[in-house]
Motif scaffolding. Structure first.
Motif, PDB file in Angstrom:
ATOM      1  N   ALA A   2       0.816  -1.215   0.000  1.00 23.01           N
ATOM      2  CA  ALA A   2       0.000   0.000   0.000  1.00 23.01           C
ATOM      3  C   ALA A   2       0.851   1.266   0.000  1.00 23.01           C
ATOM      4  O   ALA A   2       0.541   2.222  -0.712  1.00 23.01           O
ATOM      5  CB  ALA A   2      -0.938  -0.005   1.205  1.00 23.01           C
ATOM      6  N   PHE A   3       1.910   1.292   0.792  1.00 27.95           N
ATOM      7  CA  PHE A   3       2.726   2.500   0.888  1.00 27.95           C
ATOM      8  C   PHE A   3       3.746   2.640  -0.237  1.00 27.95           C
ATOM      9  O   PHE A   3       4.070   3.736  -0.656  1.00 27.95           O
ATOM     10  CB  PHE A   3       3.464   2.548   2.239  1.00 27.95           C
ATOM     11  N   HIS A   4       4.316   1.506  -0.687  1.00 26.44           N
ATOM     12  CA  HIS A   4       5.438   1.605  -1.616  1.00 26.44           C
ATOM     13  C   HIS A   4       5.314   0.720  -2.855  1.00 26.44           C
ATOM     14  O   HIS A   4       6.275   0.620  -3.624  1.00 26.44           O
ATOM     15  CB  HIS A   4       6.746   1.290  -0.874  1.00 26.44           C
ATOM     16  N   GLY A   5       4.187   0.082  -3.031  1.00 26.41           N
ATOM     17  CA  GLY A   5       3.987  -0.745  -4.214  1.00 26.41           C
ATOM     18  C   GLY A   5       4.884  -1.965  -4.268  1.00 26.41           C
ATOM     19  O   GLY A   5       5.143  -2.505  -5.342  1.00 26.41           O
ATOM     20  N   ILE A   6       5.360  -2.426  -3.126  1.00 21.75           N
ATOM     21  CA  ILE A   6       6.232  -3.607  -3.076  1.00 21.75           C
ATOM     22  C   ILE A   6       5.356  -4.855  -3.025  1.00 21.75           C
ATOM     23  O   ILE A   6       4.555  -5.018  -2.108  1.00 21.75           O
ATOM     24  CB  ILE A   6       7.171  -3.558  -1.846  1.00 21.75           C
ATOM     25  N   ASP A   7       5.521  -5.703  -4.002  1.00 17.41           N
ATOM     26  CA  ASP A   7       4.751  -6.944  -4.065  1.00 17.41           C
ATOM     27  C   ASP A   7       5.368  -7.956  -3.103  1.00 17.41           C
ATOM     28  O   ASP A   7       6.505  -8.401  -3.313  1.00 17.41           O
ATOM     29  CB  ASP A   7       4.768  -7.485  -5.489  1.00 17.41           C
ATOM     30  N   PRO A   8       4.640  -8.345  -2.047  1.00 22.62           N
ATOM     31  CA  PRO A   8       5.207  -9.281  -1.074  1.00 22.62           C
ATOM     32  C   PRO A   8       5.511 -10.663  -1.651  1.00 22.62           C
ATOM     33  O   PRO A   8       6.376 -11.367  -1.136  1.00 22.62           O
ATOM     34  CB  PRO A   8       4.167  -9.360   0.032  1.00 22.62           C
TER      35      PRO A   8
END
Length: 190
Positions: A135-141
């Motif tokens: 949500a904050f940084h667009g990092i796909d877990p």
């Protein structure tokens, strides 16, 4: 809705009205319009029902926070403005959902006695870390699990800490602007 869903929704309402630890089976039955036997039949007991209700309530709250982050991004704000807008929303949400927040502390006290509660908290924390990173940084877990865990853990620590401060001393808890200034100070010293 069937009895199973009625019980779950009734238990969520009871968490808001009475708290996690103080809700009785009779409270849930009254809130859901069902009967005592339904709790055992559908959930195997009150503990499992309350764990499911807490999971639903916290999940709904967490998703509303993530949606606030994503909608702030759509407004074309700078990173700092977006950060502050989100924290304003989060702080206000903690105040509005105070009974739910207090119920999570009840669950923390239960986790050493209940493997189900512990597992709920562990899974919830892991899911939240991925959610915040995305949500904050667009990092796909899924694509970057280590990076998502690092960034998500940072936000989870902020959320837990701010939540606690707002619950304990709402009048002197940090504001969104305080948090933004602190992040700049900390980042500038690294």
């Amino acid at each position: 809705m069937g009895h199973r869903e009625d019980l779950l929704e009734g238990a969520v309402r009871c968490i808001y009205e009475k708290g996690y630890a103080r809700t009785t089976a009779r409270d849930v039955v009254e809130a859901s319009g069902t009967n005592l036997g339904s709790i055992g039949y559908h959930y195997g007991g009150m503990a499992k029902l309350m764990t499911a209700a807490l999971e639903r309530a916290v999940e709904n709250w967490g998703l509303s926070l993530a949606q606030a982050v994503m909608s702030a991004d759509a407004d074309g704000l700078t990173g700092a403005e977006r950060f502050e807008q989100y924290w304003e929303y989060m702080i206000e949400s903690v105040k509005q959902h105070r009974p739910l927040m207090m119920a999570t502390f009840d669950a923390f006290l239960e986790m050493d006695r209940s493997q189900e509660v512990r597992q709920l908290l562990v899974e919830g924390m892991r899911d939240a870390r991925g959610l915040w990173a995305q949500a904050f940084h667009g990092i796909d877990p899924e694509a970057e699990p280590a990076r998502a865990a690092q960034v998500g853990s940072f936000y989870q620590a902020l959320i837990s800490g701010v939540l606690t401060q707002v619950l304990i001393d709402e009048d002197d808890a940090p504001t969104a602007q305080d948090l933004s200034a602190a992040v700049r100070i900390v980042a500038g010293s690294l």
